[in-house]
Design an enzyme around this catalytic site. Structure first.
Site, PDB file in Angstrom:
ATOM      1  N   CYS A 136       0.369  -6.969  -0.351  1.00  0.00           N
ATOM      2  CA  CYS A 136       0.284  -7.105  -1.883  1.00  0.00           C
ATOM      3  C   CYS A 136      -0.542  -6.762  -2.609  1.00  0.00           C
ATOM      4  CB  CYS A 136       0.050  -9.017  -2.186  1.00  0.00           C
ATOM      5  SG  CYS A 136       0.454  -9.492  -3.792  1.00  0.00           S
ATOM      6  N   CYS A 139      -2.123  -8.375  -5.486  1.00  0.00           N
ATOM      7  CA  CYS A 139      -2.988  -9.719  -4.961  1.00  0.00           C
ATOM      8  C   CYS A 139      -4.318  -7.960  -4.959  1.00  0.00           C
ATOM      9  CB  CYS A 139      -2.692 -10.174  -3.719  1.00  0.00           C
ATOM     10  SG  CYS A 139      -0.945 -10.899  -4.316  1.00  0.00           S
ATOM     11  N   ASP A 140      -4.231  -7.229  -4.347  1.00  0.00           N
ATOM     12  CA  ASP A 140      -5.197  -6.397  -2.891  1.00  0.00           C
ATOM     13  C   ASP A 140      -5.553  -5.108  -4.112  1.00  0.00           C
ATOM     14  OD1 ASP A 140      -6.175  -9.024  -1.940  1.00  0.00           O
ATOM     15  OD2 ASP A 140      -4.807  -7.922   0.114  1.00  0.00           O
TER      16      ASP A 140
END
Ligand code: NAP
Length: 314
Positions: A136, A139-140
């Site tokens: 992801c 997200c990261d």
């Protein structure tokens, strides 16, 4: 023989969609039961810092966010059980729900079982997951400022994630097993035009290299599928973008799915092909796939279920 428990509303899946559905359903006095599945909290329990869920200006750890969502739903009477649903019978109401434990019947069902990221299946990928290996970028990506990252895949997700990563990473290498992207032309063109992205065609990652304590990624071993040549390259992060698999096996074909396997819902609704069964979150969303959008559709599913139960009682 195990007792069958009858419920007004059973929510299958304990992620952002399921817990939000439970929160709204509990506040509507539907006394929901959440069967949380094999990974209570869902995909967010596999991430660390979540910086894009509104309301947490300093960020929050994924598992903590899920625990808070669960507790908020429980505050209004939701019951959550660590049960895995293995099958359902949707041929008549009340619906039957089979679990690893007691069986249930339910007047109404909300399916919130999410989707699981596809992984390459390498042992080294599992070892470094959360330590430089992610599925992801949204997200990261932030953790890879000025770092060198690799993205695996050739679809819209791989293209979008590569483009998103260029905001942070110093260099993005997109590794694809073919010699062209399957992503939509507009995204593929943007990838090709971006100076920070290099495409490595006809290639697959055969091993992720790493070191240290705590572990971190140091490189990748890449195989050219045409020549068979294997090269080692330095890397700080690897993002898998080879698709998601919606978790629908337990439905055994009883709900209509789209060609990619996501549950089909009616336009502007969470209603599925079976009246009284609603779907929310990543199991019905092939496009946005965010915790906040899953929570949003969870709210919608609870409101739709409430209307359904009111009408069914009349
Ligand atoms: P996808 O379209 O299924 O693409 C998956 C990619 O991963 C393919 O290029 C595939 O290669 C590759 N792949 C699969 N298994 C692999 C393996 N074991 N090793 C190496 N490569 C592998 O998945 P997606 O990109 O996540 O998209 C899913 C859906 O969401 C699509 O309908 C997409 O259009 C949609 N989506 C849309 C947007 C947007 O419109 N902005 C953004 C994201 C997603 P092959 O090409 O060889 O099969």
């Amino acid at each position: 023989m195990a007792d069958t428990h009858h419920e007004k509303l059973v929510i299958i899946g304990g992620g952002p969609a399921g817990y939000t559905a439970a929160l709204y359903a509990a506040r509507a006095d539907l006394n929901p039961l959440v069967l949380e599945g094999p990974q209570p909290g869902g995909q967010l329990t596999m991430t660390t810092e979540v910086d894009n869920f509104p309301g947490f200006p300093a960020g929050i750890q994924g598992p903590e966010l899920m625990e808070l969502m669960k507790r908020q739903a429980e505050r209004f009477g939701t019951r959550c059980l660590f049960e895995v649903v293995t099958g359902v019978d949707l041929r008549q109401r009340p619906f039957s729900v089979t679990t690893g434990g007691d069986p249930y019947t339910a007047d109404c069902l909300i399916v919130a079982t999410g989707a699981s990221a596809r992984w390459l299946g390498l042992e080294s990928e599992t070892r470094y997951r959360g330590f430089g290996v992610s599925a992801c970028a949204t997200c990261d990506a932030f953790f890879f400022r000025d770092k060198e990252v690799y993205v695996v895949g050739g679809g819209d997700t791989a293209a979008e994630e590569s483009l998103f990563l260029t905001k942070f990473a110093s260099r993005v290498t997109l590794v694809h097993r073919r010699d062209q992207l399957r992503a939509s032309k507009i995204l593929a063109d943007r990838v090709q035009a971006n100076d920070k992205i290099t495409c490595l065609w006809d290639s697959t990652i055969v091993e992720i290299l790493g070191a240290g304590d705590p572990p971190h990624v140091t490189g990748v071993r890449v195989k050219n599928v045409k020549s068979g040549a294997i090269t080692e390259r330095p890397a700080d992060g690897i993002f898998m973008a080879i698709g998601h698999q919606p978790n629908t096996a337990f439905l055994n074909g009883q709900l209509a799915l789209n060609p990619a396997g996501f549950i089909t819902t009616a336009p502007h609704s969470t209603a599925t092909s079976v009246p009284g069964v609603f779907a929310c979150g990543d199991v019905m969303d092939p496009v946005y796939k965010q915790a906040i959008t899953a929570a949003g559709t969870g709210c919608q599913a609870a409101l739709d279920a409430e209307h359904f139960l009111v009408e069914a009682a009349q």
